[in-house]
Design a protein around this motif. Structure first.
Motif, PDB file in Angstrom:
ATOM      1  N   ASN A 230      28.167  27.777 -73.702  1.00  0.00           N
ATOM      2  CA  ASN A 230      27.957  26.801 -72.635  1.00  0.00           C
ATOM      3  C   ASN A 230      27.492  27.553 -71.389  1.00  0.00           C
ATOM      4  O   ASN A 230      28.304  28.091 -70.641  1.00  0.00           O
ATOM      5  N   PRO A 231      26.165  27.631 -71.178  1.00  0.00           N
ATOM      6  CA  PRO A 231      25.649  28.411 -70.047  1.00  0.00           C
ATOM      7  C   PRO A 231      26.121  27.923 -68.683  1.00  0.00           C
ATOM      8  O   PRO A 231      26.319  28.733 -67.776  1.00  0.00           O
ATOM      9  N   LYS A 232      26.292  26.618 -68.510  1.00  0.00           N
ATOM     10  CA  LYS A 232      26.705  26.100 -67.209  1.00  0.00           C
ATOM     11  C   LYS A 232      28.065  26.638 -66.789  1.00  0.00           C
ATOM     12  O   LYS A 232      28.308  26.880 -65.602  1.00  0.00           O
ATOM     13  N   ASN A 233      28.938  26.819 -67.760  1.00  0.00           N
ATOM     14  CA  ASN A 233      30.275  27.335 -67.470  1.00  0.00           C
ATOM     15  C   ASN A 233      30.414  28.819 -67.797  1.00  0.00           C
ATOM     16  O   ASN A 233      31.518  29.354 -67.729  1.00  0.00           O
ATOM     17  N   ASN A 234      29.284  29.447 -68.178  1.00  0.00           N
ATOM     18  CA  ASN A 234      29.300  30.870 -68.544  1.00  0.00           C
ATOM     19  C   ASN A 234      30.369  31.146 -69.591  1.00  0.00           C
ATOM     20  O   ASN A 234      31.137  32.107 -69.501  1.00  0.00           O
ATOM     21  N   LEU A 235      30.376  30.311 -70.620  1.00  0.00           N
ATOM     22  CA  LEU A 235      31.483  30.259 -71.569  1.00  0.00           C
ATOM     23  C   LEU A 235      31.002  30.498 -73.002  1.00  0.00           C
ATOM     24  O   LEU A 235      29.950  30.014 -73.402  1.00  0.00           O
ATOM     25  N   ILE A 236      31.804  31.250 -73.748  1.00  0.00           N
ATOM     26  CA  ILE A 236      31.570  31.479 -75.172  1.00  0.00           C
ATOM     27  C   ILE A 236      32.864  31.152 -75.913  1.00  0.00           C
ATOM     28  O   ILE A 236      33.935  31.590 -75.507  1.00  0.00           O
ATOM     29  N   ILE A 237      32.745  30.398 -77.010  1.00  0.00           N
ATOM     30  CA  ILE A 237      33.899  30.120 -77.868  1.00  0.00           C
ATOM     31  C   ILE A 237      33.541  30.528 -79.285  1.00  0.00           C
ATOM     32  O   ILE A 237      32.469  30.174 -79.789  1.00  0.00           O
ATOM     33  N   VAL A 238      34.424  31.267 -79.925  1.00  0.00           N
ATOM     34  CA  VAL A 238      34.258  31.622 -81.330  1.00  0.00           C
ATOM     35  C   VAL A 238      35.415  31.043 -82.116  1.00  0.00           C
ATOM     36  O   VAL A 238      36.582  31.241 -81.747  1.00  0.00           O
ATOM     37  N   ARG A 239      35.098  30.304 -83.149  1.00  0.00           N
ATOM     38  CA  ARG A 239      36.126  29.787 -84.055  1.00  0.00           C
ATOM     39  C   ARG A 239      35.750  30.183 -85.473  1.00  0.00           C
ATOM     40  O   ARG A 239      34.632  29.926 -85.926  1.00  0.00           O
ATOM     41  N   LEU A 240      36.668  30.808 -86.187  1.00  0.00           N
ATOM     42  CA  LEU A 240      36.476  31.164 -87.583  1.00  0.00           C
ATOM     43  C   LEU A 240      37.626  30.580 -88.388  1.00  0.00           C
ATOM     44  O   LEU A 240      38.763  30.547 -87.910  1.00  0.00           O
ATOM     45  N   GLY A 241      37.327  30.105 -89.600  1.00  0.00           N
ATOM     46  CA  GLY A 241      38.386  29.466 -90.355  1.00  0.00           C
ATOM     47  C   GLY A 241      38.221  29.547 -91.859  1.00  0.00           C
ATOM     48  O   GLY A 241      37.162  29.909 -92.379  1.00  0.00           O
ATOM     49  N   LYS A 242      39.300  29.204 -92.541  1.00  0.00           N
ATOM     50  CA  LYS A 242      39.272  29.090 -93.994  1.00  0.00           C
ATOM     51  C   LYS A 242      38.632  27.778 -94.410  1.00  0.00           C
ATOM     52  O   LYS A 242      38.037  27.668 -95.481  1.00  0.00           O
ATOM     53  N   LYS A 243      38.780  26.774 -93.563  1.00  0.00           N
ATOM     54  CA  LYS A 243      38.172  25.469 -93.758  1.00  0.00           C
ATOM     55  C   LYS A 243      37.912  24.862 -92.382  1.00  0.00           C
ATOM     56  O   LYS A 243      38.450  25.322 -91.382  1.00  0.00           O
ATOM     57  N   SER A 244      37.117  23.793 -92.365  1.00  0.00           N
ATOM     58  CA  SER A 244      36.868  23.101 -91.107  1.00  0.00           C
ATOM     59  C   SER A 244      38.064  22.282 -90.669  1.00  0.00           C
ATOM     60  O   SER A 244      38.218  21.969 -89.482  1.00  0.00           O
TER      61      SER A 244
END
Length: 355
Positions: A325-339
């Motif tokens: 999210n460039p407006k908030n200068n934000l990065i989120i990473v989510r990794l999982g076994k399933k959704s």
């Protein structure tokens, strides 16, 4: 008996039975080495994350919600600072998690690098300039941009539960070059968006042939893994051990923090600490809403756009995400076994408002 059976595509499909978070152990791969230096995000002393989340009129503890939906890694980074980082189910910052289709976005970056370097002239080139075997199948009108935009008109079964389908051939098969040569068209290019992994494997073969004396993995190492100062080595799964081709529609194997650096590169418009890794114009084109020539506004150059407000993300099956999210200068990473049962697109956009 099992060894013989597992050597064929259908047998491997039945034995392995759908994509799994441990799939990086099942296939041959090429290593992608890190450089001599590593970039580290800063980290806050306390985790900054909402304590609760409202789901279906019920208020739930946020961290428990992530865990119950089979998350193994979750990171929130703002202004180069890790505000939240957590791992579950015996996973840690050093645990390998397959990218699955997040690799599509990385493949797109490498195509951009190849254009910057002159290996590829333009996205307007027909793909038959690099894969002339497809001329006989009428691919002369299909451009690299059509493939990037998933508007190629290629006939491809994206069904994940069919052992005889195209996805099984590409994922479990042992000859991607042969599979690409057999591809056919079902529609005129530039008419309609259809998400199919075959498009990205076409990009992989184009890339391999354009860079010539390198593998796709070594190009990833040269253009991204070492310049982005990754903390860990990675690998890219292949169709077969000898003279294998990278499964560019999927299958980079890496860690959460290094995936986050892919997001940071695009957050900074292709620039890494003063060095332009991929052109700013490529990043902008890859993440800009476009509804022309059959393109879907929510998908550009192998990147997903969850809203029309400037955010974008890489996404893979089982719920692997790099959200930016460039407006908030934000990065989120989510990794999982399933959704799990989570609408991750909405969760990321809502969570971005918290920061």
């Amino acid at each position: 008996m099992v060894f013989i059976f597992s050597s064929c595509k259908v047998g491997r499909f039945i034995i392995y039975n759908f994509a799994d978070i441990k799939d990086y152990k099942k296939f041959p791969s090429r290593s992608v080495e890190k450089g001599t230096t590593s970039f580290y995000f800063s980290k806050t002393e306390e985790n900054k994350i909402p304590k609760e989340i409202e789901v279906n009129n019920a208020v739930l503890p946020f961290e428990s919600y992530l865990e119950e939906n089979e998350t193994v890694a979750f990171m929130v980074i703002q202004n180069d600072t890790i505000l939240y980082e957590n791992y579950w189910d015996n996973y840690s910052e050093s645990s390998i998690v397959p990218s699955f289709s997040m690799a599509k976005s990385v493949t797109s970056i490498l195509i951009g690098c190849a254009i910057d370097e002159g290996y590829i002239k333009s996205v307007d080139e027909p793909i038959t300039n690099y894969i002339p075997e497809l001329i006989e199948s009428g691919f002369e009108k299909v451009t690299i941009e059509h493939v990037l935009q998933m508007t190629s008109g290629v006939k491809f079964d994206e069904g994940y539960f069919n052992p005889f389908g195209d996805v099984a051939t590409f994922y479990y098969g042992t000859n991607l070059r042969k599979a690409v040569r057999k591809m056919k068209l079902k529609a005129e290019p530039g008419q309609k968006f259809e998400y199919i992994s075959g498009n990205t494997q076409l990009l992989g073969l184009i890339l391999e042939r354009a860079i010539k004396n390198q593998t796709v993995s070594s190009y990833l190492e040269e253009k991204l893994w070492q310049p982005l100062e990754m903390e860990y080595e990675a690998s890219w799964s292949l169709d077969r051990k000898k003279n294998g081709l990278e499964k560019t529609f999927c299958c980079i194997n890496a860690r959460a923090r290094d995936y986050a650096k892919i997001g940071r590169l695009y957050l900074n418009k292709g620039n890494w600490n003063g060095k332009q890794i991929v052109s700013e114009s490529w990043v902008e084109r890859s993440t800009k809403v476009d509804k022309t020539n059959g393109s879907a506004w929510y998908y550009q150059y192998q990147w997903w756009l969850p809203t029309q407000t400037g955010d974008f993300m890489a996404q893979g099956i089982l719920g692997q995400f790099i959200y930016v999210n460039p407006k908030n200068n934000l990065i989120i990473v989510r990794l999982g076994k399933k959704s799990g049962s989570v609408d991750w697109w909405t969760l990321f956009t809502d969570l971005s408002k918290f920061y």
